[in-house]
Design a protein around this motif. Structure first.
Motif, PDB file in Angstrom:
ATOM      1  N   PRO A 305     -22.195  -6.685   9.731  1.00 48.88           N
ATOM      2  CA  PRO A 305     -21.996  -5.941  10.987  1.00 48.88           C
ATOM      3  C   PRO A 305     -23.063  -6.311  12.015  1.00 48.88           C
ATOM      4  O   PRO A 305     -24.200  -6.621  11.654  1.00 48.88           O
ATOM      5  CB  PRO A 305     -22.138  -4.471  10.560  1.00 48.88           C
ATOM      6  CG  PRO A 305     -21.919  -4.462   9.083  1.00 48.88           C
ATOM      7  CD  PRO A 305     -22.331  -5.806   8.569  1.00 48.88           C
ATOM      8  N   LEU A 306     -22.686  -6.245  13.281  1.00 49.39           N
ATOM      9  CA  LEU A 306     -23.591  -6.683  14.346  1.00 49.39           C
ATOM     10  C   LEU A 306     -24.938  -5.954  14.305  1.00 49.39           C
ATOM     11  O   LEU A 306     -25.982  -6.544  14.556  1.00 49.39           O
ATOM     12  CB  LEU A 306     -22.941  -6.456  15.717  1.00 49.39           C
ATOM     13  CG  LEU A 306     -21.694  -7.296  16.001  1.00 49.39           C
ATOM     14  CD1 LEU A 306     -21.149  -6.978  17.391  1.00 49.39           C
ATOM     15  CD2 LEU A 306     -21.988  -8.779  15.873  1.00 49.39           C
ATOM     16  N   ASN A 307     -24.894  -4.671  13.950  1.00 48.15           N
ATOM     17  CA  ASN A 307     -26.160  -3.927  13.954  1.00 48.15           C
ATOM     18  C   ASN A 307     -26.982  -4.133  12.677  1.00 48.15           C
ATOM     19  O   ASN A 307     -27.994  -3.513  12.478  1.00 48.15           O
ATOM     20  CB  ASN A 307     -25.919  -2.431  14.212  1.00 48.15           C
ATOM     21  CG  ASN A 307     -25.015  -1.831  13.131  1.00 48.15           C
ATOM     22  OD1 ASN A 307     -24.605  -2.541  12.204  1.00 48.15           O
ATOM     23  ND2 ASN A 307     -24.701  -0.555  13.256  1.00 48.15           N
ATOM     24  N   GLU A 308     -26.500  -5.040  11.821  1.00 52.50           N
ATOM     25  CA  GLU A 308     -27.284  -5.331  10.602  1.00 52.50           C
ATOM     26  C   GLU A 308     -27.707  -6.801  10.544  1.00 52.50           C
ATOM     27  O   GLU A 308     -28.047  -7.330   9.492  1.00 52.50           O
ATOM     28  CB  GLU A 308     -26.458  -4.974   9.353  1.00 52.50           C
ATOM     29  CG  GLU A 308     -26.272  -3.476   9.197  1.00 52.50           C
ATOM     30  CD  GLU A 308     -25.299  -3.127   8.061  1.00 52.50           C
ATOM     31  OE1 GLU A 308     -25.136  -3.939   7.133  1.00 52.50           O
ATOM     32  OE2 GLU A 308     -24.707  -2.045   8.145  1.00 52.50           O
ATOM     33  N   LEU A 309     -27.640  -7.452  11.685  1.00 53.38           N
ATOM     34  CA  LEU A 309     -27.912  -8.901  11.696  1.00 53.38           C
ATOM     35  C   LEU A 309     -29.402  -9.256  11.708  1.00 53.38           C
ATOM     36  O   LEU A 309     -29.751 -10.419  11.477  1.00 53.38           O
ATOM     37  CB  LEU A 309     -27.271  -9.551  12.925  1.00 53.38           C
ATOM     38  CG  LEU A 309     -25.770  -9.824  12.854  1.00 53.38           C
ATOM     39  CD1 LEU A 309     -25.296 -10.396  14.184  1.00 53.38           C
ATOM     40  CD2 LEU A 309     -25.436 -10.797  11.724  1.00 53.38           C
ATOM     41  N   GLN A 310     -30.257  -8.282  11.986  1.00 54.54           N
ATOM     42  CA  GLN A 310     -31.673  -8.614  12.220  1.00 54.54           C
ATOM     43  C   GLN A 310     -32.306  -9.462  11.101  1.00 54.54           C
ATOM     44  O   GLN A 310     -32.989 -10.451  11.391  1.00 54.54           O
ATOM     45  CB  GLN A 310     -32.493  -7.330  12.460  1.00 54.54           C
ATOM     46  CG  GLN A 310     -33.847  -7.593  13.118  1.00 54.54           C
ATOM     47  CD  GLN A 310     -33.736  -8.365  14.436  1.00 54.54           C
ATOM     48  OE1 GLN A 310     -32.900  -8.048  15.279  1.00 54.54           O
ATOM     49  NE2 GLN A 310     -34.558  -9.400  14.607  1.00 54.54           N
ATOM     50  N   GLU A 362     -19.900 -13.712  19.320  1.00 58.44           N
ATOM     51  CA  GLU A 362     -20.788 -12.560  19.588  1.00 58.44           C
ATOM     52  C   GLU A 362     -22.033 -12.613  18.702  1.00 58.44           C
ATOM     53  O   GLU A 362     -23.124 -12.252  19.129  1.00 58.44           O
ATOM     54  CB  GLU A 362     -20.045 -11.228  19.445  1.00 58.44           C
ATOM     55  CG  GLU A 362     -19.420 -10.984  18.092  1.00 58.44           C
ATOM     56  CD  GLU A 362     -18.470  -9.781  18.089  1.00 58.44           C
ATOM     57  OE1 GLU A 362     -18.324  -9.125  19.132  1.00 58.44           O
ATOM     58  OE2 GLU A 362     -17.879  -9.514  17.017  1.00 58.44           O
ATOM     59  N   ARG A 363     -21.879 -13.139  17.494  1.00 60.40           N
ATOM     60  CA  ARG A 363     -23.060 -13.270  16.631  1.00 60.40           C
ATOM     61  C   ARG A 363     -23.980 -14.375  17.150  1.00 60.40           C
ATOM     62  O   ARG A 363     -25.192 -14.229  17.196  1.00 60.40           O
ATOM     63  CB  ARG A 363     -22.625 -13.546  15.181  1.00 60.40           C
ATOM     64  CG  ARG A 363     -22.187 -12.283  14.483  1.00 60.40           C
ATOM     65  CD  ARG A 363     -21.519 -12.499  13.153  1.00 60.40           C
ATOM     66  NE  ARG A 363     -21.181 -11.195  12.586  1.00 60.40           N
ATOM     67  CZ  ARG A 363     -20.202 -10.397  13.046  1.00 60.40           C
ATOM     68  NH1 ARG A 363     -19.447 -10.789  14.062  1.00 60.40           N
ATOM     69  NH2 ARG A 363     -19.981  -9.224  12.495  1.00 60.40           N
ATOM     70  N   LEU A 366     -26.184 -13.215  19.981  1.00 57.51           N
ATOM     71  CA  LEU A 366     -27.312 -12.373  19.565  1.00 57.51           C
ATOM     72  C   LEU A 366     -28.433 -13.226  18.960  1.00 57.51           C
ATOM     73  O   LEU A 366     -29.612 -13.031  19.254  1.00 57.51           O
ATOM     74  CB  LEU A 366     -26.844 -11.339  18.517  1.00 57.51           C
ATOM     75  CG  LEU A 366     -25.960 -10.215  19.055  1.00 57.51           C
ATOM     76  CD1 LEU A 366     -25.398  -9.383  17.909  1.00 57.51           C
ATOM     77  CD2 LEU A 366     -26.778  -9.339  20.002  1.00 57.51           C
TER      78      LEU A 366
END
Ligand code: AHR
Length: 617
Positions: A305-310, A362-363, A366
């Protein structure tokens, strides 16, 4: 009648990037463990596991003999990352036949460094190398002296040449000993490095004089599950602390070699530190490919998920620190500890392998924003998808056209028929020069129905490469794929270089790559020819004005060309590579398709049918 090769006054000369010709290493076809990585013991840390959890593979590759009583355990392991080891309750013999169960070769007079970790009752463990028919090659006895984990080492020197050998470990009857991390590595690795690489295979790479090396994949970067993704941090530090993973090529339904690849794993003995070192050794710029939070879209297509890419973004940022950072930084310190305080000079990172669609875009954005915020000069490579034409490609090119600042180049892949290669020699003539540059990151001509490593395929690639070279102002990088293949144990063909336990040969495509890469100037020299059946490109060296001309005659007739309009030296070198279209190289005949070189005088050159000609003067 001879055709004339003349300067093309309609085109301007352009700079040729020093990364125009490179290589792409992926651990496919047993290219790493059992190939380039010199370790000879397979599953040496008892960590192989069944990816479906159905059968226990911890003893994979190990044969129990002479009544040995042993089991894999995990209490009080050597470390918490590789947490399995072998407990031997009653003595006997263990045999390891190496990767793909095809044994390993030894050479007379060569030494082999043996080591293992052990703890237990005081006793002697004997390690020996034996041939297939049981002839003893070498032996070393190790005295276990501690009830705590300790590393023991020995050396065996072979007195004969043998193609198929195994490692045996012999334990006392009264054994009661735990062992882990059994290793056997030839002393003679490339540059005699300790955790080294197979010298003959590295020499084949060095001979290509590659401008860069893309690694470690390919599909293995993406993986088939989150846990199967390639994460570089798993592959650095002491080799005993590198997390073993399964190789996604074991899961490929089609195994053209007909051989079971279920024992195909990644020990990561060849990890990111070793890749950087290899690049340095062969003078290639490192081009690591990083996972973008997506598994292979041809299969499961799982998404972080986008908010778990860090953590994945951090992998990229930390990699730059590992490669280039001072030894005072966290990751730079690890590099220094591993033996390389000087930076590796990382300039490029590819984000994603063969990704496509909005979920990739989108990834990518980021990742690129975050990386460029820290390292604005880093050259980022954007995937144009699995094909260099069609819907996914068009979408990728449209997206990148709106985000030009986020990529240095777009990574295009094309596995196509020889006919496609001929029809697309001019593909980049009309490429929009305002877009990021082109990185032809994976390509090979695939003949049908069998994908042979033939001159037919290689000649089409040579023709195509003249187009790449003519357009070197927009094509910055190119590399053939895949690089290596282990004879009898492969998942994919054609490949550039084939090897078995003791020998290696280059395919016709290898010699095409070598001729283009070894003979290129730093500026294009636009030329044209009134015979449109010939494919040509030329470059020149600004240091001394020497010209390097490549001409492909892909017809069945001999052709004569006149070079008098070019400013060639009187006596020039003419390298020729030609053969029948179905000709191939093999272990038995490694030089059936092989370049020949001679000095030549005179403006007229007669080109043989089906030939690549390189003229340097
Ligand atoms: O080169 C073999 C495979 O082809 C690569 O892993 C992948 O990127 C492509 O599909």
């Amino acid at each position: 009648m001879s055709a004339k090769i003349i300067p093309d006054l309609n085109r301007a000369a352009a700079e040729v990037s020093d990364t125009l010709y490179g290589i792409f290493f992926e651990d496919i076809n047993f290219a790493a463990d059992g190939g380039l990585y010199a370790e000879l013991v397979s599953n040496n840390s008892f960590e192989y596991f069944d990816r479906d959890g159905k059968i226990d593979k911890h003893m994979y590759s190990w044969e129990k003999l002479d009544g040995i009583d042993c089991e894999v355990r995990s209490d009080r392991p050597l470390n918490e990352i590789n947490c399995h080891y072998l407990h031997i309750a009653r003595g006997g013999r263990l045999k390891n036949r190496g990767f793909c169960q095809v044994g390993f070769a030894v050479k007379s007079g060569e030494s082999y460094n043996f080591s293992l970790y052990a703890r237990g009752k005081k006793q002697t463990v004997t390690a020996r190398i034996v041939t297939e028919s049981g002839v003893l090659v070498g032996e070393t006895a190790t005295k276990i002296t501690s009830s705590e984990w300790k590393k023991y080492e020995g050396v065996m020197t072979s007195w004969l040449d043998a193609e198929v050998c195994a490692l045996e470990l012999i334990f006392d009857d009264s054994a009661e000993v735990d062992i882990d991390f059994v290793s056997l590595i030839p002393e003679h690795t490339y540059k005699c490095r300790k955790n080294g690489l197979r010298a003959d295979l590295v020499e084949m790479l060095a001979d290509l004089e590659p401008g860069f090396m893309r690694f470690p994949g390919g599909c293995i970067v993406e993986g088939r599950s989150f846990a199967n993704m390639y994460r570089w941090k798993d592959t650095v530090g002491p080799i005993e602390r590198r997390r073993v993973n399964w190789n996604r090529w074991q899961a490929e339904e089609y195994q053209p070699s007909g051989r079971d690849s279920s024992g195909y794993y990644q020990s990561f003995g060849l990890g990111f530190y070793e890749y950087f070192l290899l690049c340095e050794d062969i003078g290639a710029k490192p081009v690591p490919v990083m996972n973008v939070g997506m598994t292979c879209q041809f299969h499961e297509g799982l998404l972080v998920p986008l908010n778990e890419l860090q953590p994945y973004i951090d992998d990229c940022i930390d990699l730059v620190e590992f490669a280039n950072g001072s030894p005072d930084t966290k990751w730079g310190a690890l590099r220094a500890e591993m033996g390389h305080p000087e930076p590796f000079g990382l300039e490029y990172i590819a984000i994603g392998n063969e990704q496509w669609g909005d979920q990739y875009f989108e990834r990518y954005e980021l990742f690129a924003d975050a990386i460029l915020a820290v390292y604005p000069d880093l050259k980022l490579l954007f995937s144009a998808g699995p094909n260099c034409e069609g819907e996914y490609y068009e979408q990728a090119m449209k997206w990148i056209a709106g985000h030009r600042d986020l990529a240095y180049a777009t990574d295009e892949h094309f596995y196509k028929s020889p006919e496609w290669f001929y029809n697309n020699v001019n593909k980049y003539d009309s490429f929009d020069r305002t877009l990021p540059k082109v990185f032809a990151g994976e390509y090979a001509a695939h003949t049908s129905p069998e994908r042979r490593c033939s001159w037919r395929a290689a000649l089409a690639e040579a023709a195509f490469l003249t187009g790449i070279e003519r357009n070197a102002d927009c094509v910055a990088m190119s590399c053939y794929a895949p690089l290596f293949s282990k004879t009898g144990c492969f998942q994919w063909q054609p490949d550039l270089i084939w090897f078995d336990n003791s020998s290696v040969y280059g395919t016709p495509s290898y010699y095409v790559q070598k001729l283009f890469s070894n003979n290129v100037g730093d500026r294009t020299l636009p030329v044209c020819c009134d015979d449109h059946e010939l494919y040509i490109s030329a470059t020149e060296a600004s240091s001394n004005g020497s010209i390097c001309l490549k001409i492909v005659n892909a017809t069945e007739t001999e052709k004569t060309v006149d070079l008098s309009a070019l400013n060639l030296r009187r006596r020039y070198t003419w390298i020729k590579l030609c053969a029948g279209l179905d000709a191939e190289n093999s272990h038995e005949a490694p030089k059936r398709v092989y370049p020949s070189s001679k000095k030549h005088i005179g403006a007229q050159v007669t080109l043989e049918p089906y030939s690549l000609n390189v003229i340097i003067g």
